[in-house]
Scaffold this motif. Sequence first.
Motif, PDB file in Angstrom:
ATOM      1  N   PHE A 165       0.827  -1.212   0.000  1.00  0.00           N
ATOM      2  CA  PHE A 165       0.000   0.000   0.000  1.00  0.00           C
ATOM      3  C   PHE A 165       0.859   1.259   0.000  1.00  0.00           C
ATOM      4  N   SER A 193       3.037   1.677  -3.281  1.00  0.00           N
ATOM      5  CA  SER A 193       2.229   2.061  -4.442  1.00  0.00           C
ATOM      6  C   SER A 193       1.699   3.481  -4.303  1.00  0.00           C
ATOM      7  N   PHE A 194       1.418   3.900  -3.080  1.00  0.00           N
ATOM      8  CA  PHE A 194       0.928   5.262  -2.848  1.00  0.00           C
ATOM      9  C   PHE A 194       2.006   6.292  -3.162  1.00  0.00           C
ATOM     10  N   TYR A 227       2.481   6.411  -6.883  1.00  0.00           N
ATOM     11  CA  TYR A 227       1.381   7.154  -7.507  1.00  0.00           C
ATOM     12  C   TYR A 227       1.686   8.650  -7.524  1.00  0.00           C
ATOM     13  N   TYR A 232      -7.467  10.963  -3.896  1.00  0.00           N
ATOM     14  CA  TYR A 232      -7.550   9.692  -3.172  1.00  0.00           C
ATOM     15  C   TYR A 232      -8.532   8.743  -3.855  1.00  0.00           C
ATOM     16  N   TYR A 256      -6.987   7.282  -6.920  1.00  0.00           N
ATOM     17  CA  TYR A 256      -6.042   6.211  -6.572  1.00  0.00           C
ATOM     18  C   TYR A 256      -6.778   4.914  -6.233  1.00  0.00           C
TER      19      TYR A 256
END
Length: 198
Positions: A10, A13-14, A17, A102, A105
């Motif tokens: 998590f 990947s955040f 992004y 958000y 995403y």
Amino acid sequence: MLLQTSLALFLSSFVAYGLSLYRFKGRKIVTTLVIFLMLVPIQILILPLYKLMISISLIDTFWGVFLPMIVSPFAIFFFRQYIDGVPRDLIDAGRVDGLNEYAIYFRIVIPIMPPAFSAMAIFMSMQSWNNFLWPLIVLRTGEKFTLPIGLNTLLTPYRSSYDLLIVGALAATLPIIIIFIFFQRYFIAGLTSGGVKG
């Protein structure tokens, strides 16, 4: 292993992004630092990490084992390269529809990333499960030893329990095999499945 892998997927990947979709001051420097950290062996970081764990009282705790490894430079780079291939039309369509960043995403980017998540889940779970050096340094209590450290204690100069070692080695490989069987079906999925057609 499950908690570390989930959080690492998590968070990595955040971060990827943000590095992929936003043009901000210092973006190239952050990307260069991520690539540089991929080249740095963990052995060089052990002493400063150990001092950090002492200062925040995480020695001989499970948090001390997996917290320093929670974000992987390799995973950030991998996810960034994957997100770079996501059609920008999807992102723009989400913004036109009124989604915040958000929501973009979670509702647009993540649903088209199962191949990337599955590959990284296998890699990071293997890395977490087989990690030997860092848990050996951080953990003190025998009851908290991870499986690789426990297997190592069966080999002594005086007596080696090969029967227990073989059974333990089999037990150590089973979770990784199960994870691979569970995620391998995603490898054949298209890189932009769910994307714009036509």
